[in-house]
Design a protein around this motif. Sequence first.
Motif, mmCIF file in Angstrom:
data_model
loop_
_atom_site.group_PDB
_atom_site.id
_atom_site.type_symbol
_atom_site.label_atom_id
_atom_site.label_comp_id
_atom_site.label_asym_id
_atom_site.label_seq_id
_atom_site.Cartn_x
_atom_site.Cartn_y
_atom_site.Cartn_z
ATOM 1 N N THR A 1 0.814 -1.117 0.085
ATOM 2 C CA THR A 1 -0.342 0.245 0.092
ATOM 3 C C THR A 1 0.614 1.347 -0.047
ATOM 4 N N GLU A 2 1.989 0.706 -0.228
ATOM 5 C CA GLU A 2 3.244 1.953 0.145
ATOM 6 C C GLU A 2 3.672 2.607 -0.885
ATOM 7 N N SER A 3 3.543 1.815 -1.847
ATOM 8 C CA SER A 3 4.238 2.747 -3.701
ATOM 9 C C SER A 3 3.739 1.979 -4.251
ATOM 10 N N PHE A 4 3.737 2.796 -5.541
ATOM 11 C CA PHE A 4 4.040 1.866 -6.959
ATOM 12 C C PHE A 4 5.239 1.058 -7.531
ATOM 13 N N GLU A 5 4.742 -0.290 -7.774
ATOM 14 C CA GLU A 5 6.210 -0.504 -8.622
ATOM 15 C C GLU A 5 5.457 -1.589 -9.922
ATOM 16 N N ALA A 6 6.492 -1.318 -10.440
ATOM 17 C CA ALA A 6 6.336 -2.327 -12.214
ATOM 18 C C ALA A 6 7.868 -3.003 -12.740
ATOM 19 N N ASN A 7 7.734 -3.796 -13.333
ATOM 20 C CA ASN A 7 8.699 -4.604 -13.703
ATOM 21 C C ASN A 7 7.817 -5.703 -14.578
ATOM 22 N N VAL A 8 8.944 -5.513 -16.151
ATOM 23 C CA VAL A 8 8.944 -6.252 -16.894
ATOM 24 C C VAL A 8 10.145 -6.460 -17.053
ATOM 25 N N GLY A 9 10.297 -8.077 -17.679
ATOM 26 C CA GLY A 9 11.819 -9.153 -17.584
ATOM 27 C C GLY A 9 11.187 -10.355 -18.574
ATOM 28 N N VAL A 10 12.294 -10.048 -20.003
ATOM 29 C CA VAL A 10 12.557 -10.758 -21.272
ATOM 30 C C VAL A 10 14.096 -11.505 -20.641
ATOM 31 N N GLU A 11 13.374 -12.903 -20.983
ATOM 32 C CA GLU A 11 15.017 -14.496 -21.256
ATOM 33 C C GLU A 11 14.838 -15.028 -22.519
ATOM 34 N N LEU A 12 15.640 -15.265 -23.429
ATOM 35 C CA LEU A 12 16.227 -15.826 -23.875
ATOM 36 C C LEU A 12 17.430 -17.191 -24.558
ATOM 37 N N GLY A 13 16.782 -18.151 -24.514
ATOM 38 C CA GLY A 13 18.412 -18.798 -24.350
ATOM 39 C C GLY A 13 18.211 -20.361 -25.698
ATOM 40 N N SER A 14 18.660 -21.384 -24.949
ATOM 41 C CA SER A 14 18.755 -22.458 -26.236
ATOM 42 C C SER A 14 17.107 -23.121 -26.184
ATOM 43 N N TRP A 15 17.073 -23.742 -27.735
ATOM 44 C CA TRP A 15 16.284 -24.219 -28.060
ATOM 45 C C TRP A 15 15.101 -22.697 -28.341
ATOM 46 N N ASP A 16 15.507 -21.671 -28.559
ATOM 47 C CA ASP A 16 14.134 -20.992 -28.907
ATOM 48 C C ASP A 16 13.243 -20.292 -27.498
ATOM 49 N N ASN A 17 14.589 -20.987 -26.378
ATOM 50 C CA ASN A 17 13.932 -20.713 -25.240
ATOM 51 C C ASN A 17 12.719 -19.115 -25.239
ATOM 52 N N GLN A 18 12.038 -18.749 -24.659
ATOM 53 C CA GLN A 18 11.766 -17.519 -24.888
ATOM 54 C C GLN A 18 10.200 -17.497 -23.387
ATOM 55 N N VAL A 19 11.187 -17.106 -22.125
ATOM 56 C CA VAL A 19 10.391 -16.108 -21.520
ATOM 57 C C VAL A 19 9.619 -14.454 -21.093
ATOM 58 N N MET A 20 8.270 -14.043 -20.695
ATOM 59 C CA MET A 20 8.413 -12.848 -20.672
ATOM 60 C C MET A 20 7.677 -13.137 -19.389
ATOM 61 N N LYS A 21 8.114 -12.334 -18.655
ATOM 62 C CA LYS A 21 7.180 -11.336 -17.415
ATOM 63 C C LYS A 21 7.471 -9.833 -16.766
ATOM 64 N N GLY A 22 6.378 -10.287 -15.874
ATOM 65 C CA GLY A 22 5.521 -8.491 -15.533
ATOM 66 C C GLY A 22 5.249 -8.712 -14.566
ATOM 67 N N VAL A 23 5.453 -7.272 -13.966
ATOM 68 C CA VAL A 23 4.475 -6.955 -12.407
ATOM 69 C C VAL A 23 4.120 -6.324 -12.208
ATOM 70 N N MET A 24 3.131 -5.897 -11.278
ATOM 71 C CA MET A 24 2.524 -4.508 -10.655
ATOM 72 C C MET A 24 2.508 -4.118 -9.898
ATOM 73 N N ASN A 25 2.272 -3.159 -9.439
ATOM 74 C CA ASN A 25 2.121 -3.155 -7.965
ATOM 75 C C ASN A 25 1.289 -1.620 -7.677
ATOM 76 N N LEU A 26 0.326 -1.732 -6.687
ATOM 77 C CA LEU A 26 -0.926 -0.638 -7.510
ATOM 78 C C LEU A 26 -1.442 -0.129 -5.746
#
Length: 886
Positions: A171-196
Motif C-alpha cells: 500500500t506504500e508505493s507503486f512498482e512495475a517491472n518487466v523481464g525477457v529471457e532468451l535461450g537454447s532451443w528457442d527458449n522465450q520467457v516474458m514476465k511482468g509485475v505491477m503493484n498499485l
Amino acid sequence: MHFLKKPLTVALAIANLGVATALAQEAEPAKEEKSTGLLEEVTVTATKRETDLMDTPVAITAFSQAQLERAGATNVRDLAGLVPNLDIGYEQDQASPVISMRGVRSTNTSELGDPSVGLHMDGIYSPRPQGAMALMFDVERVEALRGPQGTLFGRNSTVGVVNVISRRPDTESFEANVGVELGSWDNQVMKGVMNLPVSDTFALRASFIQQTRDSYLDGYYDPNQWDRRRLPGYAQNAPDLVGDAQTLIQDRNWWGTKKELVKADGEDFYNNIDQYAFRLAALWEPTEKISWLTSIEKYQDQGAGSINTLDCDKLELAGNSCENIYGPGADQYTVAVNTPGELDLSIESFRSSFRWDFSDEMAFIYNAGYAVQDRSNLVDIDAGVTDWDMEIWFVDTEYASQSHELQLQSTGDGKLQWIAGAFYFKEKNDMDGLFNAHMNDSAFWDQPNRTLESEAVFGQMTYELTEKLFLTAGYRYSKDTKQDVGGRNLSCNRDWGLGEGDAGFPGCYPAWVWADGLDADDYFNQYSADHFANPDIYSVATNNDNKGSWSDSTFRLGLDYDLTDDVMLYAYVADGFKAGGIGDVVVEYLQDPLTAEYATDENGEQIIEQVYQQNYDPERVTTFEIGAKGSFFDGSLNLAATYFLSDYTDMQLAAPESVHDVYAIEQNPDSDNFGEVITNGVVVYNTRNAAESMIQGVEVEFQWAPIENGVFGGYVTWLDTEITSDFETRWNFANRELFEIPDYGLAHSNENPLLYRNLKGNELAASPEFALTINYAHTFELGNGDRIIPFVNVHWEDDSYLSYWNVDKHDFPTPTPEAFSDTREAFTTVDVSIRYVTADDKISAELFGYNVTDEIIPYWASAGDGVVRAPMSVPANYGVRFNYTF
C-alpha cells in the motif's frame, strides 16, 4: 549401535566446532549490541509466525525471487540440488514430479497416493503433486523445511514441507517491472509485475509469466508401429526404408512394410515447454489490527508432456546400443514415437488469508483455499522399443479441493508463545482414462467420485524456561477418510473376427485381423483418433466401490538453547503420520491354466475365486534431531548443522505389481505361434507397506562473506538409509532379463518362487551417501555505481539408487545384472552466470549457462523388454535475460 556410531561422531565434531567458535567469540570484548553482520537476515514462517532464519529451530533453506532466477528455478521441480537431501524426479504417466527428501518419497503420484513432502502455496495445502509444476513467479521466498512438520503443517509432511510464498501487495508505493529471457532451443520467457496502491488501506498486485521452448530431444515419428492414427500425414506417408540401416524397430516389424523414421518438429514434441501463469492479489488493511489478503491464480501447461528415454550406457553393457534401436547417431536424447505427446494441465486457485489482532496478546487467522486442477495427457509408453505398442491416456481428469484452517495465536512478548487451530480439507476427483497395449488389450477406468476428507486439530507452544532455554511442545490429531463411489474398471469387448459397427469393428479391436484380409499395419488406422476413449466399447470388469479411514496423533517436543547472542543449539523428537490408502478392486475368476477356460456356476456366471482390495496401511515416522545455528566472525559467516535419525514403520512403497495370473489363448509375443495358452499377470500400480526403515544423516549449510563483496554459499550432506526388517516380495524390475525367463507370463507370475527376494538391507531411492553444493558470487562495483556480479554454482552427488530394488545387492541368473541395474553414477553439474546491474537498480542484464559440463543424469528408472529407461537431465543450455523496473 553400529548404525549410530559414525554419524554421532560427525555430529559431535560439528557441535564441538560450533561451541568452540562460540566460546572464542564470548572471549572477545563485549559489544553494546548484536552485530548486524555482512549477510542479509532472512525472515521465515516455519513456525507459522515470522522469525529470523538463524533463530528458527528447524532445518530450513529459503530462497528469494532473485536467487531462484539466478539458479534458473521456475517451479518446485527445479529446487533439486539447491536444498540439502532433496531430489526430484518425474513420472511421465501422471505428468507429475516425484519429490524425495532425506531418502523418502512417494512414487504413487495418482489420486490414490499421497506425497511424502507437503506442498503449500502461501501456507495453504496443495494436494496433488502436479501442483509442484506450477510456475514460481513474483515470490517473496520459497521455504524448504526438512524433518516431520505434522504438528503445524499437517497431512503428508512426514519428511518435510515446501512452502511457496508469493509477494504481497504494497500500500506504500507503486512498482512495475518487466523481464525477457532468451535461450537454447528457442527458449522465450516474458514476465511482468505491477503493484498499485489504490489507497492507504487497499492495494492490488498483478503478475504474469509465459514461457515457450522447443524440445531438446532428438525426436522422430515412427510409422512402423501398430497404430499410426495420430501421426501427421507426412509421417504416415514416409518412404520405404532402403539401404543397410538396421534398427530394433525394423527387426521387430514383421507385420508390415519397413519405413523410414521421420524427424519431428521440436516445437510440439515431448519435453518442450508451452506454459503461462498469472496472479491477481488484493490486500485490504482497514485498520492496524486487520488485514485481508486474497489472490486468484491460473496456471496453464499446454506442452507435449515428457517422455522417458533410453539409458545408452546400460544398453551397451547388455551388448546392445541406442544406435541399434534408433539408428546411427542415436544417444540418450533420441526417441521415436507413434503417439505424439499431448498435455493440457490447468490449475485455477483462489486463496484467502484473514488476520485480526483483536487484542495486544492474541490474533485470529483464517486461511482458506479453493483449487481445481484439470488435466488430460497422452503418452507413448514404450517409444517403439517393444511390439506391445503401449500408450496411456488420461482422457479427462478433474481434482477439486478446498482447504480451511482456523488459528488462534499469541502475539505478545510473554514467556509463553502458542498457536492453536483446526484444519479441514476435502478433495473430489473425477477421472476417465485408459491404458492401451495395441498388441494385446485395452483397459479403461471411469472414476467419477473419488473423495478425500481430512480433519485435524492442533496446538504448539514455546515456553521460556530461562533467558536462554526454551521448551517447545506440539500435538495434532488427524483423521483421513478416502472413498470411491461408482468407480469402474472396464476391459475390451474384443471381437476375434471382423464384424459390423464403427469402421467395421464392434469392439475395441479384433485380434490378428490379417487372417481376414486386412493388413496388420493398417487396421488401427480404420479408427478415429479418439476411438479407445469411448467407454461404450468396453465392458465392466470390476466395480471399485471402496472406503478407508485412518486417524492418529502426532507430537513434537524440543529444546533450544541460546549459547550466545549469535549461536543457538536445538534438539527435538517428533513423529509424523501419513494416512493409508484405497486401491482398485481386482477380481480373480476361477480359471483352468491348461485351457484358459473360466469355470461357471449353474447359472452360467463365472465363478469368483478371490477379490483383491489394494488397500494399504498408514506409515509412521519418529525423528530425533539435534542441530546448531550460528553467526560468526562479526556476522560474516552463517553456519547451520544438524544430525537426524528417523525410524519409519510401514513405509509406503509403490511399484507395478502382478496381483494374480490369468491365462489366455493368444499369440505368444516371444514366438510366432498362434493359439498358445500364455500366462499374463494382472498388473496394478500397487502401494505396499515395507515393514521398517531407518534413515540418518548430517546436513551442514553455510553462507560466508570472507572478503568485501564476495559471498560463498552451499551445503554438505551425509545420508544413510536402510530397510531394516524383512520385506519379502516378488521382484518387479527387469524380471525377464535378470532372471533370464523368456516367457513373459512366468517372468511376472506370482506362482514362480524364483522371483521372490528379501529386500532387507536395501537402500532407499535417491539417497546418495554424500552430496555437496558450493557457490560463489562476487560484486564488482564500477565507478558510476553500476555493478557486475559473476556467479558459479557446483553441485556433486555420490552414486545412489533410482529405486528401492537395489539390483546389485542381489544374485540373478544373468551374467550381466549391471546392464539392468537401478544405479545412478556420481555426477557433477556446474551453473554459471554474470549479471550487470545499473546503479539505480532499474536495469539488469544477465548471461547464464546451466549444466555447462553437459552431465547426463537419470532421475528415475524403469526396466523391461531389454532396456532401462529414465527421464534424463536437460543438456547444457545457455541464454540471456533482461529486466527493467519502472
